[in-house]
Design an enzyme around this catalytic site. Structure first.
Site, short mmCIF file in Angstrom:
data_model
loop_
_atom_site.label_atom_id
_atom_site.label_comp_id
_atom_site.label_asym_id
_atom_site.label_seq_id
_atom_site.Cartn_x
_atom_site.Cartn_y
_atom_site.Cartn_z
N ASP A 125 31.16 68.47 20.22
CA ASP A 125 30.06 68.21 21.15
C ASP A 125 30.60 68.07 22.58
O ASP A 125 30.02 68.57 23.54
CB ASP A 125 29.33 66.92 20.73
N HIS A 166 27.00 62.14 15.77
CA HIS A 166 27.10 63.61 15.78
C HIS A 166 25.84 64.16 15.13
O HIS A 166 25.81 64.52 13.95
CB HIS A 166 28.35 64.09 15.04
N1 LIG Z 1 31.49 67.12 13.04
C1 LIG Z 1 31.27 68.35 13.48
O1 LIG Z 1 31.29 68.60 14.69
C2 LIG Z 1 31.00 69.50 12.55
C3 LIG Z 1 30.84 69.29 11.21
N2 LIG Z 1 30.61 70.34 10.36
C4 LIG Z 1 30.48 70.01 8.94
O2 LIG Z 1 31.71 70.31 8.29
C5 LIG Z 1 31.48 70.49 6.90
C6 LIG Z 1 32.23 71.71 6.37
O3 LIG Z 1 31.73 72.87 6.98
P1 LIG Z 1 32.16 74.33 6.42
O4 LIG Z 1 33.63 74.42 6.25
O5 LIG Z 1 31.47 75.31 7.29
O6 LIG Z 1 31.46 74.29 5.00
P2 LIG Z 1 31.76 75.19 3.70
O7 LIG Z 1 30.60 75.00 2.82
O8 LIG Z 1 32.19 76.55 4.11
O9 LIG Z 1 33.04 74.48 3.08
C7 LIG Z 1 33.00 73.20 2.51
C8 LIG Z 1 34.06 73.17 1.43
O10 LIG Z 1 34.14 71.82 0.95
C9 LIG Z 1 34.39 71.90 -0.43
N3 LIG Z 1 34.07 70.62 -1.05
C10 LIG Z 1 32.86 70.15 -1.44
N4 LIG Z 1 33.01 68.95 -2.03
C11 LIG Z 1 34.31 68.65 -2.00
C12 LIG Z 1 35.08 67.54 -2.46
N5 LIG Z 1 34.51 66.52 -3.10
N6 LIG Z 1 36.41 67.57 -2.27
C13 LIG Z 1 37.00 68.61 -1.66
N7 LIG Z 1 36.33 69.69 -1.20
C14 LIG Z 1 35.01 69.70 -1.37
C15 LIG Z 1 33.54 73.07 -0.91
O11 LIG Z 1 33.99 73.58 -2.15
C16 LIG Z 1 33.74 74.06 0.24
O12 LIG Z 1 34.83 74.93 -0.01
C17 LIG Z 1 29.97 70.55 6.75
O13 LIG Z 1 29.52 69.26 6.33
C18 LIG Z 1 29.48 70.83 8.16
O14 LIG Z 1 28.17 70.37 8.36
C19 LIG Z 1 30.55 71.62 10.80
C20 LIG Z 1 30.69 71.89 12.14
C21 LIG Z 1 30.89 70.84 13.11
O1 LIG Z 2 24.96 71.28 11.68
C1 LIG Z 2 26.00 71.68 11.13
O2 LIG Z 2 26.17 71.81 9.90
C2 LIG Z 2 27.16 72.04 12.00
C3 LIG Z 2 27.47 71.01 12.99
O3 LIG Z 2 27.55 69.83 12.73
C4 LIG Z 2 27.72 71.46 14.35
O4 LIG Z 2 27.90 72.66 14.59
O5 LIG Z 2 27.73 70.60 15.24
#
Ligand SMILES: NC(=O)C1=CN([C@@H]2O[C@H](COP(=O)(O)OP(=O)(O)OC[C@H]3O[C@@H](n4cnc5c(N)ncnc54)[C@H](O)[C@@H]3O)[C@@H](O)[C@H]2O)C=CC1
Ligand SMILES: O=C([O-])CC(=O)C(=O)O
Length: 329
Positions: free
Chosen positions: A160, A188
């Site tokens: 952010d 967030h």
């Molecule tokens: N804080 C931030 O600024 C942001 C947060 N996010 C969040 O990050 C997270 C991950 O995003 P992506 O990689 O795009 O999702 P994704 O769905 O591509 O990958 C998530 C992975 O976590 C694994 N997973 C699920 N439960 C698990 C567990 N108990 N232990 C280990 N691995 C586990 C899944 O198998 C999957 O491979 C989401 O919650 C998304 O909303 C995404 C972008 C920004």
């Molecule tokens: O909303 C989502 O899953 C991804 C996210 O947190 C972001 O891009 O800030």
């Protein structure tokens, strides 16, 4: 003498962010170009094979700093000896799922991971929670790791922060390097508050330099706060490379310090500063020194900012109350 390798545990390693993150960690961008790393990847059993594929690719990069990759489907093993924990894997919101359902589903992930960190991580463990809802997931993990100092649990608002830097730079036609002291406050989520009133552009007040309250309220704040949704809409998938980049920035600064005369944003446990209830993991203006985050003190908060900060903090209070009711904290 060469440095000892640092154990970095990454959960959700086979996911989108994992794929954008692991190569940068292995190349030295997380901790510095003179720090060897060992990767400990955690995935759910169905995704272990995909994580193995990523590990093969990591091998094929022949990174000089990468001293080992281990893959686990058991949190206790994955966090054994971990110095850095990047908690990326989370349960996404499914159709018809309420916020409470989402928090409960994530409690099933972050509670055992907190317990595993408590049981086996290294004494200097630093945790960054990326998986959403990141602030409250961090609170859940932290509350199950009573032997780990609370301030070692943080959540990511650096993405952010970086988004806000670019929106402001574009508006004023300046470089990112010209902007200092920008802050993301709160959660967030769409309630977050990107604050320009204490930010500086080439030494001048950023809000004054913009001089356009309507742009600030109707354009800047919603663009930053809803950028995640806009990326999903455009890409058909959520931010991955930029999220990985922000995770790298967060941990690098935590370990190596923030530059003199500037600060950044991170969600860290509140000490009560700026009226944020103690213990909530909320985003603040922070500096890092000697491996510790500190909340920047003494900023003036005007009425507009106060209302925005309070609204986001209220959402965090409600999330905390929900997970309390669910017995997750
Ligand atoms: N804080 C931030 O600024 C942001 C947060 N996010 C969040 O990050 C997270 C991950 O995003 P992506 O990689 O795009 O999702 P994704 O769905 O591509 O990958 C998530 C992975 O976590 C694994 N997973 C699920 N439960 C698990 C567990 N108990 N232990 C280990 N691995 C586990 C899944 O198998 C999957 O491979 C989401 O919650 C998304 O909303 C995404 C972008 C920004
Ligand atoms: O909303 C989502 O899953 C991804 C996210 O947190 C972001 O891009 O800030």
């Amino acid at each position: 003498m060469s440095k000892a390798p640092v154990n970095v545990t990454v959960t959700g390693a086979a996911g989108q962010i994992g794929y954008a993150l692991l190569f940068r960690i292995a190349s030295g961008q997380l901790l510095g170009a003179d720090t060897p790393v060992k990767l400990r990847l955690l995935e759910i059993p169905q995704a272990v094979k995909a994580a193995e594929g990523t590990a093969m690719e990591l091998d094929d990069c022949a990174f000089p700093l990468l001293q080992g990759i281990d893959i686990f489907d058991d949190a206790n093993k994955a966090f054994e000896g971990a110095n850095v924990g990047l908690l990326v894997g989370a349960r996404p919101r499914g159709p018809g799922m309420e916020r409470g359902d989402l928090l409960q589903a994530n409690g099933g992930i972050f509670k055992p991971q907190g317990e595993a960190i408590n049981a086996g991580a290294a004494d200097d463990i630093r945790v960054l929670v990326v998986g959403n809802p990141a602030n409250t997931n961090a609170l859940i993990a932290q509350s199950h790791a009573p032997d780990v100092p609370a301030e070692r649990f943080t959540a990511m608002t650096r993405l952010d922060h970086n988004r806000a830097l670019t929106q402001l730079a574009k508006k004023l036609d300046v470089s990112i390097n010209d902007i200092k002291k920008l802050t993301i406050w709160g959660n967030h989520s769409a309630t977050q508050y990107p604050d320009l009133f204490n930010a500086e552009v080439n030494g001048a007040n950023a809000a004054k330099a913009v001089g356009d309250q309507a742009w600030l309220e109707n354009d800047f704040i919603p663009t930053v706060a809803k950028r995640g949704a806009a990326i999903i809409e455009a890409r058909g998938a959520s931010s991955a490379a930029s999220a990985a980049n922000a995770a790298i920035d967060h941990v690098y600064d935590w370990v190596n310090g923030t530059p003199e005369g500037d600060w950044t944003s991170a969600a860290i446990p509140s000490d009560g500063s700026y009226g944020v209830p103690e213990g909530l993991i909320s985003s603040f203006p922070v500096t890092s020194k000697d491996g510790k985050w500190e909340i920047v003190q003494g900023l003036e908060i005007d009425e507009f900012s106060r209302g925005r900060i309070d609204a986001s903090v209220q959402e965090l209070v409600e999330e905390r109350d929900t997970v309390k009711k669910l017995g997750l904290v």
